[in-house]
Write a protein that holds these residues in place. Structure first.
Motif, PDB file in Angstrom:
ATOM      1  N   ALA A 124     119.648  74.928 -55.435  1.00 30.21           N
ATOM      2  CA  ALA A 124     118.587  75.868 -55.811  1.00 30.21           C
ATOM      3  C   ALA A 124     117.205  75.234 -55.683  1.00 30.21           C
ATOM      4  CB  ALA A 124     118.800  76.359 -57.235  1.00 30.21           C
TER       5      ALA A 124
ATOM      6  N   SER B  18     120.760  83.026 -67.336  1.00 29.23           N
ATOM      7  CA  SER B  18     121.925  82.520 -66.618  1.00 29.23           C
ATOM      8  C   SER B  18     123.165  82.782 -67.457  1.00 29.23           C
ATOM      9  CB  SER B  18     121.791  81.019 -66.347  1.00 29.23           C
ATOM     10  OG  SER B  18     122.920  80.539 -65.643  1.00 29.23           O
TER      11      SER B  18
ATOM     12  N   GLY C 205     122.058  75.100 -59.608  1.00 28.81           N
ATOM     13  CA  GLY C 205     123.020  75.659 -58.666  1.00 28.81           C
ATOM     14  C   GLY C 205     124.434  75.280 -59.057  1.00 28.81           C
TER      15      GLY C 205
ATOM     16  N   LYS D 222     125.523  86.639 -54.619  1.00 32.19           N
ATOM     17  CA  LYS D 222     125.477  85.180 -54.704  1.00 32.19           C
ATOM     18  C   LYS D 222     125.737  84.566 -53.330  1.00 32.19           C
ATOM     19  CE  LYS D 222     127.012  85.107 -59.516  1.00 32.19           C
ATOM     20  NZ  LYS D 222     125.679  84.831 -60.052  1.00 32.19           N
TER      21      LYS D 222
ATOM     22  N   SER E  52     120.773  84.401 -59.926  1.00 29.54           N
ATOM     23  CA  SER E  52     120.613  83.044 -59.420  1.00 29.54           C
ATOM     24  C   SER E  52     119.388  82.466 -60.100  1.00 29.54           C
ATOM     25  CB  SER E  52     120.462  83.025 -57.891  1.00 29.54           C
ATOM     26  OG  SER E  52     119.340  83.788 -57.485  1.00 29.54           O
TER      27      SER E  52
END
Length: 664
Positions: free
Chosen positions: A539, A422, A523, A618, A398
């Motif tokens: 996020a 990511s 996010g 997640k 994340s």
């Protein structure tokens, strides 16, 4: 929007960067490919990697000396998405490349667990075990294209089993033993496997979890099995011989004297099937090929992560998270990889991973944002361990908030590159991250990865800078899925990534590509907060709230309501001894106003027993949103995919209470 961190938090040491593998590759590629740009500069190298796909991936092939039994005709025969054709004509084998750089006496794998104990597997022993298990699989009727599945913890047995299957052209899939037998069967039964390899149990938080009955139940749920290989990992006696197929002890399967022979397969021959989380139905089986994974992982590990002979990687993962695949692929670079069975922070020794990193001279240490934030929140200081060998702390799963960066500098070392990454199971790699020659901005990913034509698209499908947009990839990558399992016409695959922008991969994340070339992840785009037309990634809220010592975790939801209203609750888990009183609520609101957005202060702040996650960690943002909107639990989430299924009923009740209040 503009990035709040114009000044880099960390700059690479010029001398260290100059000796990094990525800089050496850039210098070599410029000379051999006649590129006039200075490819020792990361931005220039990335630009070349996405404008000349054939030149770049051809250079990766040559630089890493890919062994092909038959040569390729062209690097990229068709540049279409989906359906790009990479290296047609080439035949090779992933397992051959994983084992070719390991001298017999080199340490290939260090097997670790939460007690701090461990053992080493040399290159010679690994090669012998792979050859033995491969011969056993052949004797059991496994052939090229057949499926071999593993119900295994993160131990060397999983890597040996995977390489054995890959060496003969069989297709591998694995999940951890914290999955219930039904959840594992939901995945494996789709593949109609020939052989199951399973352990008797695993360790977690000072508890030995007995999975013998679970293994038996799983074997009975897989009618195509010809045999089950049983791994004696935690020392439990075999329950019975009441298996639906032949049973072979691991000791018999892995100790034969055999010569390793790797079968050359086409570049796009299936290597493994990795599964989506399966939150809304049967998990999707995502298929990747030998050649695509080989090149992508050599690039990611050998260039972006600067791994090679003499290095050691310890990345906490379970076997059903895509990071396990990268842990196994570390062998491609000639580096040593570490497996780890247990809790990342067991009650008996919260800093055991740091202790092991110091003891085994780990150079790349990998974890998740929640681990680093938890270390900081609970006052764990690993600096008492000698972490001088650690040069990279990788972090993924994340978005890593900016607040974690000073903690790593203070407690691990100011020499350390904190590489936030990511990516996704979908490409079994990263879209953006760092490299030894990139600056680091706190809360940001330094740059798109090499070979990733990443952009942020606005509503008009135009690439934007310093604005929030959809993460897209505009040109193909070798590790994009070959296909989804049981998707004969490719419709599920196309709908998953290409329905919004035909011919362009849409990943489903909100990002900002900044003016200085970094990437900020906000996010999931399908859980974006859209209050009065002003969008914000979840996020950003989570980062602001989870910095407070009273909050263990937070989940914010923006739910459209039938009457046109918009409800934005914030759910918080509290630290021991904390109380969600008016004073704490005020502090939460102020943190959001000042650190995220004054327009996105939540309507309500509600205490919950915990935040639900997928089994890969997640947060279940979209399923919780749909529960709050009135969808039934069986419509939005598969309980087997949730770390604590009982939480689903809790959030469904909250949604029902909200609707009753509005209609009361």
């Amino acid at each position: 929007m503009t990035t709040p961190y114009a000044t880099p938090f960390w700059m690479p040491d010029p001398q260290s960067a100059a000796h990094s593998r990525i800089v050496k590759f850039g210098r070599w590629a410029a000379q051999h490919w006649g590129v006039e740009a200075d490819l020792t500069d990361y931005a220039a190298l990335h630009r070349w990697s996405v404008t000349d796909l054939e030149g770049f991936w051809g250079a990766v092939w040559e630089h890493f000396a890919i062994d092909a039994d038959t040569p390729y005709e062209r690097v990229l025969a068709e540049e279409t998405m989906p359906g790009a054709r990479w290296f047609p004509g080439a035949t090779l084998n992933y397992a051959h490349h994983a084992l070719r750089n390991l001298a017999d006496d080199d340490v290939a794998i260090i097997a670790l667990d939460e007690t701090g104990s461990g053992y080493e597997v040399t290159g010679g022993r690994l090669r012998a075990q792979v050859a033995s298990v491969a011969a056993t699989l052949r004797d059991l009727g496994v052939g090229e294209g057949d499926r071999v599945v593993g119900y295994l913890p993160n131990t060397p047995h999983a890597i040996v089993s995977f390489l054995a299957a890959a060496s003969m052209g069989a297709v591998w899939s694995v999940c951890g033993q914290d999955y219930a037998p039904k959840a594992a069967a939901d995945r494996f039964a789709q593949l109609e496997p020939t052989v199951l390899i399973a352990a008797d149990g695993y360790l977690f938080n000072a508890t030995t979890h007995d999975r013998r009955e679970a293994v038996l139940e799983l074997a009975r749920a897989l009618p195509t099995l010809k045999a089950t290989l049983l791994v004696d990992h935690v020392g439990l006696p075999r329950l019975s011989d009441n298996y639906p197929s032949l049973v072979v002890p691991w000791e018999d399967a892995a100790t034969r004297a055999e010569e390793l022979a790797c079968t050359a397969v086409p570049f796009d021959h299936p290597l493994w099937v990795v599964f989506s989380s399966g939150t809304t139905g049967l998990p999707k089986g995502i298929v990747h090929g030998h050649g695509g994974v080989l090149l992508e992982h050599l690039k990611t590990l050998g260039l972006q992560s600067d791994l090679g002979p003499g290095d050691r990687l310890l990345w906490y993962t379970t076997t059903h998270w895509m990071m396990w695949n990268l842990v196994a692929s570390t062998l491609l670079t000639g580096a040593t990889t570490c497996t780890y069975d247990g809790s990342p922070a067991p009650f008996a020794k919260l800093d055991v991973l740091w202790e092991l990193a110091a003891r085994h001279r780990v150079t790349v240490f990998g974890t998740s944002p929640q681990y680093l934030l938890g270390m900081a929140k609970f006052g764990i200081d690993p600096s008492g361990h000698d972490l001088s060998c650690v040069r990279v702390v990788g972090c993924t799963g994340s978005a890593l908030p900016a607040s974690a960066y000073p903690w790593v500098r203070a407690n691990v070392g100011d020499h350390v590159l904190l590489a936030s990454i990511s990516g996704g199971t979908d490409i079994v790699s990263g879209f953006a991250g760092s490299a030894p020659n990139t600056p680091v901005w706190a809360g940001e990913l330094s740059a798109p990865h090499l070979g990733v034509a990443l952009a942020a698209y606005d509503a008009d499908a135009s690439a934007v800078v310093d604005q929030v947009g959809e993460l897209v990839v505009t040109r193909p990558m070798p590790s994009m899925p070959l296909f989804f399992w049981n998707d004969p016409d490719g419709s599920r695959y196309r709908d998953a990534y290409f329905s919004s922008y035909p011919g362009v991969w849409r990943h489903g994340d909100w990002i900002t590509v900044t003016g200085h070339g970094s990437v900020i992840v906000h996010g999931r785009s399908d859980s974006t907060l859209n209050r009065n037309g002003v969008r914000l990634g979840s996020a950003d809220i989570h980062d602001a709230v989870e910095r407070l010592p009273e909050i263990t975790e937070a989940l914010v939801i923006g739910a459209e309501e039938p009457d046109g209203g918009y409800w934005m609750p914030l759910f918080v888990g509290l630290a021991a001894g904390a109380d969600l009183d008016d004073a704490l609520r005020d502090r939460i609101r102020e943190a959001i106003r000042t650190s995220a957005s004054p327009r996105h202060v939540p309507d309500e702040i509600l205490e919950v027993p915990a935040i639900p996650h997928t089994r890969t960690g997640k947060k279940l943002e979209v399923p919780v949103k749909r529960l709050l909107q009135g969808a039934s639990a069986d419509q939005v989430v598969n309980p087997a995919s949730v770390d604590d299924p009982d939480l689903i009923d809790h959030y469904a009740r909250l949604g029902a209470e909200r609707r009753a209040q509005r209609h009361g």
